[in-house]
Design a protein around this motif. Sequence first.
Motif: not given
Length: 338
Positions: A110, A114, A230, A332-333, A336-338
């Motif tokens: 994205t 991150t 993304p 992907r996991d 996706a974490r911020k």
Amino acid sequence: MNIRMLIAASLTAMSFQAAAQTVTLKVAHFLPAVAPAQQKVLQPWCDALNKESRGRIACQIYPSMQLGGTPPQLVDQVRNGVADVVWTAPGYSAGRFPVIEALELPFVVTDAHTGSLAAWSFYEQHAQKEFDAFKVLAVHVDGGMALHTSKRNIQGMSDITGLKLRASGRMAAKTLAALGGSPVAMPPAQMTEAISKGVVDGAMGAWELVSPTKLDEVSRFHAEPASGMPYPATTVLTMLMNRQKYDALPADLKAIIDRYSGPPLVAEFGRVWEEEAAASRAKVKSRGNTIHQFSTAEFDAMKRATAPVEADWIKSMNDRGLDGSALAEAARDLAARK
């Protein structure tokens, strides 16, 4: 002087020499010296090493492939000692670093911040083996690649059909082809001239590349996902050191390099790339260029079209005896974490 005194004196001299050892690191990369990669990350990194070591570590930076060769050869240059440190994309060497490609799958990354933290975590958890030949200083991402075109305003997949667009590597090329484009492999240094001469219609590239390559001067239209969504493709980038060069350093100099590498360096790459992306968007807007953000419908259509790219990658990993689905899910996991 007796033998014990001679031995003691010799050991003292050897210790002093080791402590006083100095090293000049040859640092090579593929972008111009004015690029943010050098000016805002590589040079400050070198300056920090120099200051922390009180002058015992210095750098000589070689931008724009000044040590010879082409960008895909950078990994061999650092492995063979032509360079001591390189900053490059593993994807330029097709097939050599297959696991880390999980971060380059369609619609994973994205943003640079991150995404870079995710890339480092993914490397530590899943991809260390394929980098065994190197001392890995950083693994990060470019934050995602927008589409930059000279004549056609891309608003959806139908506008990509038939366009010849520069692609940075294997995964980007597969993604672009799935979207209907005709990918052309080309290093960043060549894409602006290629667009100006009509060799290609545009380029898939990170915003960070816009200013140093003058991409905004030959591209009137830019297309990307909406903020927080993304990107269709991204490029994983690495900073690698010659393993033998690192191993030969005295312990205190190794400690300095370690302290300024890994997570702190990865975070700095992410920070700079985010700043440059914002500055590049502002710059192209000031030129009157158009930036289109894909609608939800356009975005979903592109995801469906590129799903086979991930399926093929998973199969290729399975064929290597690896769990491709688990690797893709991990990428992907983490991203996706911020």
